[in-house]
Design an enzyme around this catalytic site. Structure first.
Site, PDB file in Angstrom:
ATOM      1  N   LYS A   1     125.951 -50.389  16.305  1.00 57.49           N
ATOM      2  CA  LYS A   1     125.811 -51.809  15.991  1.00 57.49           C
ATOM      3  C   LYS A   1     124.413 -51.962  15.400  1.00 57.49           C
ATOM      4  O   LYS A   1     123.407 -51.901  16.118  1.00 57.49           O
ATOM      5  CB  LYS A   1     125.983 -52.685  17.227  1.00 57.49           C
TER       6      LYS A   1
ATOM      7  N   TYR B   1     123.808 -49.857  20.445  1.00 57.03           N
ATOM      8  CA  TYR B   1     123.295 -51.138  19.947  1.00 57.03           C
ATOM      9  C   TYR B   1     121.840 -50.939  19.568  1.00 57.03           C
ATOM     10  O   TYR B   1     120.964 -50.838  20.440  1.00 57.03           O
ATOM     11  CB  TYR B   1     123.456 -52.201  21.029  1.00 57.03           C
TER      12      TYR B   1
END
Length: 301
Positions: A160, A132
């Site tokens: 992400k 992330y």
């Protein structure tokens, strides 16, 4: 490995602040019925930092029961590497399909520290990892160069991408080709990211509007860009609610109005009130009143 629509689902609470598994099961089921491609639990929208590690595993189990064959990822977002490794191990032992890993959200690591942190967590869980990258919220930038440095570990499979810079998706692909699946994590940049090669969308407002979110993805996959863009333009005021300090309260209010769920949050958060609540409710109700008709699309089982 992962592509399509992966909702970052919310965590539901009862009046006594305990986990509401029955409501989560219902809400997760709505996502699966709409044709999402997996679920991600205990992220920022899922109030993961407000849950104990045991509660996060309990939410995972409820999500996995609803998801069936679709993957369910557990978010790891801990202040220390030691705690993150412990969470990764618990997720693996519970049978998680993968991890979404946030570099330390408290101490803002430099590149050397970020790499060591991510490598340790991946080794501890020994599961596929979605990194992330969110320099806006967490002040740690997982750059394309750092992604290249981590590429020798096959457990790192996806990014992400939440830098809030639409150019970053192209930069990752130019720098690394198809080494990583690149999924956008910013709701109001989703169409733009999918247009330049993102392979999926870790979505927020999908929890209240699953069919519209899935329709955008499937239309883009089918080359029906103009139809996808029309839905996205309707969706944009709602998607802006994800890019906010109050994203959890905003989106839970959307769930309350759109799918008749609850908007209970765990303290120190409180549900929206006053002028802020009135404005968010206005946006949501306006969208519900002008909800577009969706084209017929095949939803993969």
């Amino acid at each position: 490995m992962w592509s399509g629509i992966l909702p970052a689902v919310t965590t539901k609470f009862k009046e006594d602040d305990s986990l509401d598994h029955a409501e989560m099961e219902r809400c997760f089921g709505l996502q699966i019925d709409a044709g999402v491609d997996g679920l991600i639990v205990a992220g920022s929208l899922g109030e993961g930092p407000m849950l104990t590690q045991e509660e996060r595993i309990d939410v995972y189990r409820t999500a996995k029961a609803a998801a069936g064959k679709r993957p369910v990822l557990v978010t790891v977002a801990e202040a220390s590497t030691t705690a993150a490794c412990a969470m990764a191990k618990k997720a693996a032992q519970a049978g998680a399909d993968g991890l979404m890993v946030v570099p330390s959200p408290i101490y803002h690591t430099d590149a050397r520290e970020t790499e060591a942190n991510l490598r340790a967590i991946a080794a501890a869980g020994d599961l596929p990892v979605m990194i992330y990258s969110n320099r806006v919220a967490y002040r740690v930038d997982v750059t394309p160069q750092l992604m290249a440095d981590l590429a020798d570990d096959a457990r790192f499979v996806a990014i992400k991408e939440s830098s809030d810079d639409i150019r970053r998706t192209t930069e990752i692909i130019n720098h690394l080709g198809d080494r990583y699946a690149v999924l956008t994590g910013v709701d109001n940049l989703a169409f733009e990211a999918l247009s330049v090669g993102a392979t999926g969308w870790v979505a927020g407002l999908v929890v209240a509007f699953p069919k519209e979110t899935v329709a955008i993805w499937q239309l883009m996959q089918a080359g029906r860009r103009d139809e996808a863009l029309a839905i996205y333009r309707w969706f944009r005021p709602l998607l802006d609610l994800d890019v906010s300090t109050y994203l959890v309260q905003n989106i839970k209010l959307a769930e309350a109005l759109a799918i008749k769920s609850t908007e209970r949050v765990r303290g120190p958060r409180l549900p929206l009130a006053g002028e802020r609540r009135a404005e968010v409710e206005r946006v949501i109700r306006a969208a519900i009143e002008t909800r577009p008709s969706l084209p017929t699309l095949e939803i993969a089982a």
